[in-house]
Scaffold this motif. Structure first.
Motif, short mmCIF file in Angstrom:
data_model
loop_
_atom_site.label_atom_id
_atom_site.label_comp_id
_atom_site.label_asym_id
_atom_site.label_seq_id
_atom_site.Cartn_x
_atom_site.Cartn_y
_atom_site.Cartn_z
N LYS A 97 0.82 -1.22 0.00
CA LYS A 97 0.00 0.00 0.00
C LYS A 97 0.85 1.27 0.00
CE LYS A 97 -3.74 -2.33 2.52
NZ LYS A 97 -4.52 -2.36 3.78
N THR A 98 2.07 1.16 0.52
CA THR A 98 2.94 2.35 0.59
C THR A 98 4.18 2.24 -0.30
OG1 THR A 98 4.06 1.42 2.54
CG2 THR A 98 2.18 2.87 2.94
N ASP A 99 4.26 1.17 -1.09
CA ASP A 99 5.42 0.97 -1.97
C ASP A 99 5.08 1.51 -3.36
OD1 ASP A 99 7.52 0.02 -3.57
OD2 ASP A 99 7.83 -1.72 -2.27
N ASP A 100 5.44 2.74 -3.60
CA ASP A 100 5.08 3.40 -4.86
C ASP A 100 5.74 2.74 -6.07
OD1 ASP A 100 3.49 5.20 -3.51
OD2 ASP A 100 5.09 6.72 -3.33
N ALA A 101 6.97 2.27 -5.92
CA ALA A 101 7.68 1.66 -7.05
C ALA A 101 6.96 0.42 -7.56
CB ALA A 101 9.11 1.32 -6.64
N VAL A 102 6.50 -0.41 -6.63
CA VAL A 102 5.79 -1.63 -7.02
C VAL A 102 4.43 -1.28 -7.62
CG1 VAL A 102 4.75 -3.76 -6.18
CG2 VAL A 102 6.99 -3.07 -5.34
N LYS A 103 3.75 -0.30 -7.04
CA LYS A 103 2.45 0.10 -7.57
C LYS A 103 2.56 0.67 -8.98
CE LYS A 103 1.13 2.60 -3.98
NZ LYS A 103 0.24 3.44 -3.12
N VAL A 104 3.61 1.43 -9.24
CA VAL A 104 3.83 1.98 -10.59
C VAL A 104 4.09 0.84 -11.58
CG1 VAL A 104 5.43 3.30 -12.03
CG2 VAL A 104 4.62 4.24 -9.86
N TYR A 105 4.89 -0.13 -11.16
CA TYR A 105 5.16 -1.29 -12.02
C TYR A 105 3.86 -2.02 -12.37
CZ TYR A 105 6.25 -6.07 -13.30
OH TYR A 105 6.27 -7.29 -13.93
N CYS A 106 3.03 -2.26 -11.38
CA CYS A 106 1.77 -2.97 -11.60
C CYS A 106 0.85 -2.19 -12.54
CB CYS A 106 1.07 -3.25 -10.27
SG CYS A 106 1.95 -4.45 -9.22
N GLN A 107 0.83 -0.89 -12.41
CA GLN A 107 0.02 -0.06 -13.31
C GLN A 107 0.52 -0.17 -14.74
OE1 GLN A 107 0.28 3.80 -11.48
NE2 GLN A 107 -1.27 3.35 -9.91
N LYS A 108 1.85 -0.14 -14.92
CA LYS A 108 2.43 -0.25 -16.26
C LYS A 108 2.13 -1.61 -16.87
CE LYS A 108 6.26 3.04 -15.80
NZ LYS A 108 7.75 3.20 -15.78
N ARG A 109 2.13 -2.66 -16.05
CA ARG A 109 1.85 -4.00 -16.55
C ARG A 109 0.37 -4.24 -16.76
NH1 ARG A 109 5.42 -8.31 -16.36
NH2 ARG A 109 3.75 -9.24 -17.63
N GLY A 110 -0.45 -3.33 -16.30
CA GLY A 110 -1.89 -3.48 -16.46
C GLY A 110 -2.51 -4.48 -15.52
N ILE A 111 -1.93 -4.59 -14.32
CA ILE A 111 -2.49 -5.51 -13.31
C ILE A 111 -3.50 -4.75 -12.46
CG2 ILE A 111 -1.96 -7.09 -11.44
CD1 ILE A 111 0.92 -7.21 -12.46
N PRO A 112 -4.77 -5.07 -12.55
CA PRO A 112 -5.78 -4.36 -11.76
C PRO A 112 -5.56 -4.53 -10.26
CG PRO A 112 -6.80 -5.66 -13.52
CD PRO A 112 -5.36 -6.09 -13.43
N ILE A 113 -5.91 -3.53 -9.50
CA ILE A 113 -5.70 -3.56 -8.06
C ILE A 113 -6.48 -4.69 -7.41
CG2 ILE A 113 -7.56 -1.91 -7.63
CD1 ILE A 113 -4.24 -2.25 -5.65
#
Length: 401
Positions: free
Chosen positions: A35-51
């Protein structure tokens, strides 16, 4: 509980229960840390992995070792387990730092290991798994099976290669999906599938390695009596791929293009048909000598249940011969497939095709080809028998059809 695990593996003095408790604590901590790891969240957004899929699969990120240890102690678990499990290396630094963490569960839902996917494609290796341990042996686990075993039981299971393929399957609306985690399908994994009493549809990566892996898996599953189909992802290109220069390799790539479960179902084909075409008929057969050579090379695969019906279908499509001509070739030449090279066995009598063989062959055509092809097979058999002829082939070739 310990009987389920290999007690010969060094567990550093910890019991399986202690290791499982520690792994569950890491799962909770890493999911919260995401929830607080911005780097991982950005990666998931780029890969198109829905939350929602991130949440469903408990993906996360590992905090610094000191923070992880403190939180584990607060949860009543021993952080000393981390090194035994392979979450920390010899210098006690995390092996999953700066990676998307993926918890791996056994069939009962226990977290038994983790995998970490790098956030940058130029960092190798792309995936890092925690160690083989008292509670984890990779060859005995199918990733994702714990979440779909109930719904897959008696139905169809989509079998893929990697973690992101499972994510892609969920995006495409496929719920019954499990992965071999990037390795060849094993006997132990096949046993897990057999226990479900389900059929299998494979959708491996769209490359040579993926196709070779599917051929091997078709053999393994068919030997165990598991009905298997295959999906060639590149068959979707004409409908979904607009940019031919872009790489489309795995199910995740195609899911992001809008491929859905129904699209995958439409391009499914029998596994044995795929096996024979991919392994023996990459180029069209021009004469009987080529066909004899193929029969010789395929002698082991022709012992698989259902193999002759599939072989005939592929051979007729990729050669100038009819089904009757192929059978006559085997009979007249008395092709001996037991040796290392094809040869004519002059001293062998033609074994007659028995009634039960005819019935099995007819039923296979009914299942795999439908009523029209089934009628053609029946008409051919009636004509053959009315002429007093025996459709025969060497005893070394499978007689199941």
């Amino acid at each position: 509980m310990t009987d389920r695990f290999d007690t010969a593996i060094d567990a550093g003095g910890y019991t399986s229960q202690q290791l499982l408790k520690a792994l569950e604590a890491v799962r909770i901590i890493s999911a919260e840390n995401l929830k607080t790891d911005d780097a991982v969240k950005v990666y998931c957004q780029k890969r198109g992995i829905p939350i929602e899929i991130l949440t469903e699969l408990d993906f996360g990120s590992i905090p610094a070792p000191e923070i992880l240890s403190e939180k584990m102690k607060a949860m009543g678990t021993d952080p000393g387990c981390l090194q035994v499990l392979g979450l920390l290396n010899g210098s006690r630094t995390s092996v999953l730092t700066n990676r998307l963490t993926i918890p791996i569960m056994d069939t009962t839902g226990n977290v038994v290991a983790f995998s970490g996917r790098t956030l940058k494609d130029d960092v190798k290796p792309k995936y890092v798994n925690t160690s083989t341990s008292l509670v984890f042996e990779k060859r005995k686990i199918l990733y994702g099976l714990d979440r779909c075993s109930k719904t897959a039981k008696g139905n169809d299971l989509i079998l893929v290669e990697g973690f992101m393929d499972v994510v892609g399957a969920k995006i495409a609306g496929v719920q019954n999906c499990a992965a071999t985690m990037g390795t060849s399908l094993t006997e132990e994994q096949t046993a897990l599938i057999r226990d479900l009493g389900c059929t299998v549809t494979m959708a491996y990566d769209n490359d040579d390695a993926g196709r070779c892996g599917m051929c091997r898996a078709v053999r393994l599953l068919t030997k165990q009596g598991i009905p298997v189909s295959v999906i060639i992802l590149s068959d979707l290109d004409r409908q979904f791929v607009k940019d031919e220069k872009a790489a489309h390799k795995d199910l995740m790539d195609y899911a992001k293009l809008g491929v859905k479960a129904g699209d995958l179902a439409q391009i499914r084909e029998p596994g044995l048909t795929f096996l024979f075409r991919e392994s023996y008929f990459q180029t069209a057969v021009q004469d009987s000598r080529q066909l004899c050579s193929i029969l010789q090379s395929a002698r082991e695969d022709l012992k698989l249940p259902g193999s002759w019906a599939a072989f005939m279908d592929v051979a007729v499509r990729n050669s100038p011969f009819t089904q009757d001509q192929i059978l006559r070739l085997c009979r007249n030449d008395r092709l001996d497939l037991s040796g290392k090279t094809a040869k004519v066995a002059k001293d062998k009598k033609d074994p007659v095709l028995k009634e039960q063989d005819i019935v099995r062959w007819f039923m296979q055509a009914a299942v795999e080809k439908g009523p029209n092809e089934c009628k053609k097979v029946l008409d051919q058999l009636v004509q053959t028998l009315s002429q007093g002829r025996s459709q025969t082939w060497d005893r070394d070739i499978d007689h199941d059809h």
